[in-house]
Design an enzyme around this catalytic site. Sequence first.
Site, mmCIF file in Angstrom:
data_model
loop_
_atom_site.group_PDB
_atom_site.id
_atom_site.type_symbol
_atom_site.label_atom_id
_atom_site.label_comp_id
_atom_site.label_asym_id
_atom_site.label_seq_id
_atom_site.Cartn_x
_atom_site.Cartn_y
_atom_site.Cartn_z
ATOM 1 N N GLU A 105 0.821 -1.208 0.000
ATOM 2 C CA GLU A 105 0.000 0.000 0.000
ATOM 3 C C GLU A 105 0.858 1.262 0.000
ATOM 4 O OE1 GLU A 105 -3.051 0.397 -0.507
ATOM 5 O OE2 GLU A 105 -4.060 -1.489 -0.053
ATOM 6 N N ASP A 246 -4.602 -9.537 -8.132
ATOM 7 C CA ASP A 246 -4.945 -8.735 -9.302
ATOM 8 C C ASP A 246 -3.770 -8.032 -9.968
ATOM 9 O OD1 ASP A 246 -4.704 -7.219 -7.020
ATOM 10 O OD2 ASP A 246 -6.580 -6.135 -7.243
ATOM 11 N N GLU A 341 -18.441 -5.035 -2.927
ATOM 12 C CA GLU A 341 -17.101 -5.617 -2.837
ATOM 13 C C GLU A 341 -17.063 -7.036 -3.404
ATOM 14 O OE1 GLU A 341 -13.025 -4.926 -1.485
ATOM 15 O OE2 GLU A 341 -14.726 -3.792 -2.237
ATOM 16 N N GLU A 360 -11.694 0.891 -9.888
ATOM 17 C CA GLU A 360 -11.326 -0.102 -10.909
ATOM 18 C C GLU A 360 -12.313 -0.181 -12.070
ATOM 19 O OE1 GLU A 360 -8.822 -0.862 -7.489
ATOM 20 O OE2 GLU A 360 -10.994 -0.565 -7.662
#
Length: 603
Positions: A105, A246, A341, A360
């Site tokens: 992150e 991902d 989600e 996204e």
Amino acid sequence: MMTDKRRLELKDLTKEMFDHGWNNYMQHAYPEDELNPFKCTGRGSDKYNPNNININDVLGDYSLTLVDTLDTLAMLGTQEQFEEAVDRVIKTVSFSQDNKVQVFEVNIRALGGLLSAHMLATDPSFNHTIQGYNDELLYMAKDLADRLMPAFQTSKTGIPFPRVNLKRGVPPSETTETCTAGAGSLILEFGVLSRLTGDPTYEQAAKKALKAVWHRRSHLNLLGNVIDIQTGHWIHTASSTGAGIDSVFEYMLKAHVLFGEQEYKDMFDQAYKALLLYVRDPSGYLYRNVHMSTGSLMSYWVDSLSAFFPGLQVLQGDLDSAIKHHLVFYNIWRRYHALPERFDFYQKTVDLPYYPLRPEFIESTYHLYMATKDPFYLEVGEMVVEDLNNRTRVPCGFASIGDVRSGRLEDRMESFMLSETLKYLYLLFDADHPINTMDSNYVFTTEGHVLGLPKKYLYHSSNSNIASKPAIATLQQSPAGTCQRYNPSRRHYASLPNALEMTTMPYQPHMDVAAHMVGYAITTPTLPPLSPHGYCESPYHAIKSYSVSFGFSSPAERLFKQQHNNNNNLMEILGGYLAKSLSGLKLELISGGRKNEYFVKGG
């Protein structure tokens, strides 16, 4: 079709929404990391509960939203706003914090934000250079990366620990389990930092981590979701395009685009082929969670993070797959006016109901529009802008949606709302923005930061020594270019003089299939469900039914017809949506109630 006036209105609305979120962060939250839009206060690390990783993985008391939003200010704001924000970061932000944060992150949000802003401030091609700037952001980026490097240094596999204390290194009790995305999605930021500073250490560490994960793929070329960094054993064996895995695919392909090195493309090609074979379902619309060693289905949900994947498929050049995949998320958004989600595609219901303003789906919408120029994607953006503004806007910013079904809001505005979500929406509507016309090796990172490298920083891909001599890399066309394989403005003609017009996505069969798959057609009276047999059925009922077929009864008859120049083409349609040169077509007809009237019941 959207008018130029409406497009300009949406661009202005997106800019006004950005200003609303940014000004409230600066007024009520700065210098803390995030804005609490209900309380109109700031939010930093959770000192009272160090195990609160939902907060502490991201927030480390370094003005995260300010750092993460620097390049967005350059693209959406004024040069003065960009320069003021850069000056504020240089003078007030410090990464010397006694906080344990997640390496992934901090890399994508803070390190990426610093590097992107540095390149904008120094590269004239972006038109945002800052007079008097002396590489201060680059030095800050190096300082931050040095604080992350202990995560790599005691790992037996080269895969980094998931978390590190920015002052003290890796805590003795830190877990050795990390997700695949966290381990394999560092190469863009660390690689750019090495090229700009001349210190190969960062790129070598990130590249070793990516290759260590890829080396442990299954014989199907699938990766698992969670791995032990010391043993190299997989802890969670689900393979997908979503959460936990991902961006590893994203960084493989974008590393090739950015650095011009073939080995990254080779990794991606093998991984992508495996995803199409085993993760994508037979319909071509869904990308599931399957076991990395067998390909067997492990769950019935898709998550919102995987909505980025159609955008990556655009960059790969697989537009057909990207269009289908995107329509699944589009129809989920249509049902709930947000993206939950997790969505259960078997029950056609929400599995996890929250939506923290993720970018996204919008990211993929942007890339699909850049590649196709289909006005449908502008309308998708319009839907998203209106839903965000109507559902999540509060007096002090924008609030996350706690439950997409009820519309319940939560008191948090994560930094990616400003750094990504509104950035992609603005670029979607701003047709003339310079970034939309660039054709170079720039990429958007997984946090939406723009990174590019001049040719002098590119090296031979065959030489693993980062300090090898420069060479010109073969660059891939930017996603901003219009792909010639798909052009909705081109008419598709049937046998003249009758013309069949299939212009834009809502009028193509893909739309109905995707809507049915997520249950939208079932709950919407205007869109009747498809036949479970996979073909359309007439709503009329009749006592008698008839069957008629077109084609040849045997190979011998086929050969006879061909030799006598018998053309069996019933219809020719360009574009791939109706069959060309049909043989063996079978239809089921029913009487319509009036003399000589029949309807097609199935076929």
